[in-house]
Design a protein around this motif. Sequence first.
Motif, mmCIF file in Angstrom:
data_model
loop_
_atom_site.group_PDB
_atom_site.id
_atom_site.type_symbol
_atom_site.label_atom_id
_atom_site.label_comp_id
_atom_site.label_asym_id
_atom_site.label_seq_id
_atom_site.Cartn_x
_atom_site.Cartn_y
_atom_site.Cartn_z
ATOM 1 N N UNK A 9 37.286 44.970 43.335
ATOM 2 C CA UNK A 9 37.668 44.367 42.063
ATOM 3 C C UNK A 9 36.642 43.316 41.650
ATOM 4 N N UNK A 10 36.191 42.530 42.614
ATOM 5 C CA UNK A 10 35.171 41.521 42.324
ATOM 6 C C UNK A 10 33.893 42.183 41.823
ATOM 7 N N UNK A 69 41.122 45.876 33.112
ATOM 8 C CA UNK A 69 41.256 46.257 31.700
ATOM 9 C C UNK A 69 41.470 45.044 30.810
ATOM 10 N N UNK A 70 42.296 44.087 31.265
ATOM 11 C CA UNK A 70 42.532 42.855 30.498
ATOM 12 C C UNK A 70 41.230 42.059 30.365
ATOM 13 N N UNK A 71 40.485 41.998 31.453
ATOM 14 C CA UNK A 71 39.209 41.282 31.411
ATOM 15 C C UNK A 71 38.250 41.932 30.427
ATOM 16 N N UNK A 72 38.164 43.252 30.465
ATOM 17 C CA UNK A 72 37.268 43.983 29.561
ATOM 18 C C UNK A 72 37.643 43.764 28.097
ATOM 19 N N UNK A 118 43.607 49.478 43.040
ATOM 20 C CA UNK A 118 44.998 49.887 42.866
ATOM 21 C C UNK A 118 45.392 49.650 41.405
ATOM 22 N N UNK A 119 46.632 49.976 41.043
ATOM 23 C CA UNK A 119 47.088 49.866 39.656
ATOM 24 C C UNK A 119 46.993 48.436 39.147
ATOM 25 N N UNK A 120 47.350 47.470 39.977
ATOM 26 C CA UNK A 120 47.283 46.057 39.566
ATOM 27 C C UNK A 120 45.844 45.629 39.284
ATOM 28 N N UNK A 121 44.924 46.056 40.136
ATOM 29 C CA UNK A 121 43.516 45.710 39.947
ATOM 30 C C UNK A 121 42.957 46.369 38.688
#
Length: 185
Positions: free
Chosen positions: A49-50, A118-121, A110-113
């Motif tokens: 994720x990072x 997506x929110x960050x993008x 995973x789904x949370x990541x």
Amino acid sequence: MNRRTLLTSAVFTAAVPAFLSMPAFAQTAAAPGEAEKKHADETKKVGSLSLAASRVAVEKASDPMVKEFAKWEVAEQETIADILKSMETEGKAEGALKPPTEPEVEAMLDAEAKSSLDKLKASSGKEFDKAYVTAQLDGHKKLLTIQEDYLKVGQNREHLGVTKLARGQIKEHIDHLDMLKSKAG
């Protein structure tokens, strides 16, 4: 002459088993076990994720210091991912870095990541910078906990060495991220 050859052969034959048992030639590290597998899996999951977020930040960050941090993080996470992957496979070690591909990184999320990414993008400008720094700070704290937990139970010398190095870098990054967060307000 034959006596000398015979004597040399006898000494060599007697010395080889002792020579091969010396630490430089024997495999003295514990084979990777369950603790190493758990540590690698958790590190790769949080690190992916990072890495994904930092690859986005290299392009989208508006603050030059945030963009610079993202470049460092991409390089570090690609290296750690490559090292952990190479430690899982048999065969000859290679010096060339083989960073994970986008599909490999996405497969680790995973789904949370994925939702977080997506929110960050979807954000931009200072909002993006703040969200990225906050997410990185959160992720680095998780990574630090993973490293410290493994250091308490790990048995594999090489894996422990990599973990100690990673822990140091993570601590430095947390300090840097705290500074970036206070700057952003």
